[in-house]
Write an enzyme that holds these catalytic residues in place. Structure first.
Site, PDB file in Angstrom:
ATOM      1  N   CYS A   2      -7.705 -13.438  19.646  1.00  0.00           N
ATOM      2  CA  CYS A   2      -8.913 -13.890  20.579  1.00  0.00           C
ATOM      3  C   CYS A   2      -8.308 -13.498  22.115  1.00  0.00           C
ATOM      4  CB  CYS A   2      -8.737 -15.444  20.313  1.00  0.00           C
ATOM      5  SG  CYS A   2      -9.401 -16.019  18.974  1.00  0.00           S
ATOM      6  N   TRP A  71     -11.230 -13.920  17.260  1.00  0.00           N
ATOM      7  CA  TRP A  71     -10.582 -13.228  15.954  1.00  0.00           C
ATOM      8  C   TRP A  71     -10.174 -14.370  14.959  1.00  0.00           C
ATOM      9  CZ3 TRP A  71      -6.199 -13.316  13.125  1.00  0.00           C
ATOM     10  CH2 TRP A  71      -5.826 -11.989  12.489  1.00  0.00           C
ATOM     11  N   ASN A  97      -7.787 -19.627  23.057  1.00  0.00           N
ATOM     12  CA  ASN A  97      -6.887 -18.837  22.247  1.00  0.00           C
ATOM     13  C   ASN A  97      -5.796 -19.439  21.630  1.00  0.00           C
ATOM     14  OD1 ASN A  97      -5.414 -16.644  20.965  1.00  0.00           O
ATOM     15  ND2 ASN A  97      -4.601 -15.813  23.095  1.00  0.00           N
ATOM     16  N   GLU A 463       7.845   3.904   9.454  1.00  0.00           N
ATOM     17  CA  GLU A 463       6.929   3.825  10.681  1.00  0.00           C
ATOM     18  C   GLU A 463       5.830   4.876  10.541  1.00  0.00           C
ATOM     19  OE1 GLU A 463       6.209   2.095  13.035  1.00  0.00           O
ATOM     20  OE2 GLU A 463       5.223   3.158  14.614  1.00  0.00           O
ATOM     21  N   LYS A 467       2.021   3.606  10.548  1.00  0.00           N
ATOM     22  CA  LYS A 467       0.828   4.205  11.273  1.00  0.00           C
ATOM     23  C   LYS A 467      -0.226   4.990  10.395  1.00  0.00           C
ATOM     24  CE  LYS A 467       1.765   3.192  14.313  1.00  0.00           C
ATOM     25  NZ  LYS A 467       2.517   2.324  14.922  1.00  0.00           N
ATOM     26  N   GLU A 470      -2.435   1.914   9.077  1.00  0.00           N
ATOM     27  CA  GLU A 470      -3.287   1.214   9.916  1.00  0.00           C
ATOM     28  C   GLU A 470      -4.433   1.720  10.508  1.00  0.00           C
ATOM     29  OE1 GLU A 470      -0.108   1.081  13.518  1.00  0.00           O
ATOM     30  OE2 GLU A 470      -1.463  -0.681  13.246  1.00  0.00           O
ATOM     31  N   HIS A 486      14.106   5.509  -8.095  1.00  0.00           N
ATOM     32  CA  HIS A 486      14.366   3.942  -8.643  1.00  0.00           C
ATOM     33  C   HIS A 486      13.066   3.093  -9.043  1.00  0.00           C
ATOM     34  CE1 HIS A 486      18.822   4.429  -8.232  1.00  0.00           C
ATOM     35  NE2 HIS A 486      18.346   4.820  -7.100  1.00  0.00           N
ATOM     36  N   LYS A 585      -4.113  -6.574  18.208  1.00  0.00           N
ATOM     37  CA  LYS A 585      -3.055  -5.907  19.177  1.00  0.00           C
ATOM     38  C   LYS A 585      -1.670  -6.836  19.024  1.00  0.00           C
ATOM     39  CE  LYS A 585      -0.901  -2.928  21.496  1.00  0.00           C
ATOM     40  NZ  LYS A 585      -0.279  -1.794  20.764  1.00  0.00           N
TER      41      LYS A 585
HETATM   42  O1  M6R Z   1       3.817  -7.158  20.138  1.00  0.00           O
HETATM   43  P1  M6R Z   1       4.847  -7.002  19.009  1.00  0.00           P
HETATM   44  O2  M6R Z   1       5.740  -5.750  19.227  1.00  0.00           O
HETATM   45  O3  M6R Z   1       5.661  -7.988  18.636  1.00  0.00           O
HETATM   46  O4  M6R Z   1       3.975  -6.590  17.713  1.00  0.00           O
HETATM   47  C1  M6R Z   1       4.519  -6.528  16.276  1.00  0.00           C
HETATM   48  C2  M6R Z   1       3.570  -6.050  15.470  1.00  0.00           C
HETATM   49  O5  M6R Z   1       2.375  -6.711  15.387  1.00  0.00           O
HETATM   50  C3  M6R Z   1       3.119  -4.556  16.007  1.00  0.00           C
HETATM   51  O6  M6R Z   1       4.295  -3.708  16.299  1.00  0.00           O
HETATM   52  C4  M6R Z   1       2.159  -3.811  15.009  1.00  0.00           C
HETATM   53  O7  M6R Z   1       2.878  -3.475  13.727  1.00  0.00           O
HETATM   54  C5  M6R Z   1       1.928  -2.633  15.569  1.00  0.00           C
HETATM   55  N1  M6R Z   1       0.514  -2.536  16.160  1.00  0.00           N
HETATM   56  C6  M6R Z   1       1.416  -1.513  14.453  1.00  0.00           C
HETATM   57  O8  M6R Z   1       1.094  -0.250  15.149  1.00  0.00           O
END
Ligand code: M6R
Length: 590
Positions: A2, A71, A97, A463, A467, A470, A486, A585
């Site tokens: 939110c 949200w 929020n 990573e 990426k 997501e 394994h 985010k």
């Molecule tokens: O703000 P933060 O770095 O604590 O966020 C952690 C995760 O929510 C964040 O890195 C998330 O995995 C990314 N948006 C993925 O791209």
């Protein structure tokens, strides 16, 4: 998650609130709404994008108002569950929020006292509690109401006939943007950048009384001073600047981010008291992409400092009691507002463990909990997918490890040279992306993929997979290359491409063996390899050629290539790249 906004001033509130909401869309939301008062409160809210709400809603006159992007946590996304929420009289409106943990109990009490509710949200108890306690003094009513509330919140309260907004926060982000004969409130800085670059940050437990001409902050009824900060981010930082998506812009900003983040520390001779203290081991905690930076950090710090480093997911750390004797903790969080990390940091601080946080957001909750803060210089990251913030986190980790290194002078001198070349190497990756775009088009036709790496590039495989999944919705798994046999081998075949990260370090021969094993099972291989690597050309189906360099920095160039691969794959699949479904985010709930 939110997002909340508020405006009070000389101008019509409606267009300003809608613009601020549009700037917060990146946080992720399912519905949105505003409330404006011109003597009586008018609310407009729906399960719509901000743009759609803007074009379909009637004009509402008034110089003060509040807005929200929701949200859903309690109650499905629906018009009735969207914020703002009203009391029974319709004279008090609230945006919120956070999560009210005891809302069921409060709701039952309020219903027994004659209040009627229309939504399934936890938030709706707040306007009703304020109504219950209101006897002419709004701020006191808010303060009393919040005493009944257990949970996290950032709220803005609008009353029909009051020339002020009341704000409060506990464990949820909130800033007050300071203007000239007008003031703004928002969950985060990008929302207000069009109007001001001056901000106040409230502490947990503060109540802010925000009027057109002034801001008063109180705590337990007593006035307190909160320093005004100048925001260094510009309006352009929070705009697409000609790129199709924020993610692409943010990927392209990385050479600058590397220079700025490194420049900050080398010029200011920054120090990290945590590392000065005589710690025997280090615990790094983080979530998501920041967790992958933490895993790279383990390799770098163990290599250069020769102390044991343990990396934990912040969300897991909350369920057991790690042994912490002689341990210093390092928290990594781009937003500084991730609920899991804040909880874990508080737990560690509570048992006397020093916590240094690496974060991108000045004034964030994490920076207030930590014993020391090191800021990355990524600028605002708008796309949900973390890109430049990850690179900036790596830069701080390299800087920390190199500053406190026990490695010999020659090795360090080589590293200093290597790190200085990084912006140019990243630029080379960005300038030569044809091969990546071609591979992305190919990858876009699959529904599953594996990413494999070894050593310091194992976290980069994780990573790369994160990426891709997501933003393109392709199921992707990151895997230590040696682990394939394994279990995951059972899945391999011609319908699952494997993206293999091949570094010129002590993992090289083993990686080639793993690629041969993958090929023997019929899976297509896209390899990331350094220029001049002839062996890989013979093995892989396609090769993304990357600039040569010290292997300890290879995670940076490899990551940038994988970010581009994910981006162009998602683009081929027509995905909403900056706002992937179901994601936010900044994840401010556990
Ligand atoms: O703000 P933060 O770095 O604590 O966020 C952690 C995760 O929510 C964040 O890195 C998330 O995995 C990314 N948006 C993925 O791209």
């Amino acid at each position: 998650m939110c997002g909340i906004v508020g405006y009070i001033g000389d101008k019509q509130a409606q267009p300003i609130l809608l613009n601020c909401l549009a700037r917060m869309e990146y946080r992720g939301y399912d519905s949105c709404g505003i409330a404006v008062t011109g003597g009586s409160i008018k609310v407009c809210k729906d399960v719509k994008r901000v743009q759609e709400l803007t074009t379909t809603m009637p004009r509402i006159g008034g110089l003060a108002g509040i807005g929200h992007t929701r949200w859903a946590t309690h109650g499905e996304p629906s018009q009735v569950n969207a914020h703002p929420h009203l009391d029974c009289s319709g004279n008090i409106a609230v945006v919120h929020n956070g999560v009210i943990n005891n809302f069921q109990k409060l709701k039952q009490q309020l219903v027994a006292e004659g209040h009627s509710f229309v939504s399934q949200t936890d938030t709706e108890v707040i306007p009703h509690l304020i109504e219950k306690y209101y006897d002419g003094n709004l701020e006191e009513a808010v303060e009393t109401a919040l005493r009944d509330v257990e949970g996290s919140y950032a709220i803005i309260v609008l009353a029909a006939k009051e020339p002020k907004l009341i704000v409060a926060r506990k464990d949820s982000p909130l800033i007050i943007g300071v203007g000239d004969r007008e003031n703004f409130i928002a969950s985060d800085v990008p929302a207000v950048l069009d109007y001001t670059n001056r901000a106040l940050y409230l502490e947990d437990g503060d109540i802010g009384i925000v009027a057109k001409d002034g801001i008063v902050v109180k705590r337990g009824g007593t006035r307190v001073e909160r320093e005004e900060h100048r925001i260094l981010w510009s309006v352009e930082d929070a705009q697409k600047g000609g790129y199709e998506h924020f993610m692409l812009k943010e990927i392209h900003e990385q050479p600058r981010v590397i220079r700025d983040t490194l420049g900050d520390y080398t010029q200011q001779n920054g120090s990290a008291s945590l590392m000065d203290a005589d710690i025997k081991s280090l615990l790094i905690l983080a979530c998501g992409t920041s967790y992958h930076a933490a895993l790279v950090g383990k390799y770098i710090i163990e290599d250069l400092l020769n102390i044991p480093v343990r990396v934990e997911l912040a969300s897991e750390l909350n369920y057991w009691a790690p042994s912490l004797a002689g341990t210093g903790a390092l928290a990594i969080t781009q937003s500084g507002e991730t609920a899991d990390i804040l909880k874990a940091m508080k737990k560690l601080r509570g048992v006397g463990c020093p916590v240094l946080v690496i974060t991108n957001v000045v004034g964030s909750s994490a920076s207030r909990i930590a014993s020391q803060t090191v800021y990355t210089r990524a600028g605002p990251e708008i796309s949900v997918a973390a890109t430049k913030s990850f690179t900036a986190q790596l830069m701080v980790l390299y800087w920390l490890a190199m500053s406190y290194s026990k490695a010999d002078a020659r090795r360090l001198a080589d590293m200093v040279m290597g790190i200085r070349q990084l912006p140019n190497k990243v630029q080379q990756v960005l300038d030569n992306k044809d091969e990546i775009i071609k591979s992305a088009k190919y990858l876009a036709g699959y529904e599953n993929a594996f990413f494999i790496g070894r050593g310091i590039n194992f976290p980069i495989a994780l990573e790369g997979a994160l990426k891709l999944k997501e933003i393109s919705y392709i199921h992707a798994e990151g895997c230590a290359a040696g682990e394939l046999k394994h279990g995951p081998f059972a899945l391999l075949g011609e319908d699952i491409p494997v993206i293999a990260i091949v570094a010129q370090d002590n993992t090289y021969e083993a990686m080639l063996t793993n690629i041969r094993e993958v090929k023997a099972r019929g899976a297509p291989v896209i390899a990331l390899a350094e220029e001049g690597d002839k062996d890989i050309d013979q093995l892989a189906d396609s090769v993304l050629t990357l600039p040569k360099g010290d292997a300890i920095f290879s995670p940076v160039v490899n990551t940038v290539a994988l970010q581009l691969l994910a981006y162009y794959t998602a683009r081929h699949r027509g995905c909403p790249i900056d706002t992937p479904r179901n994601l936010a985010k900044s994840v401010t709930v556990e």
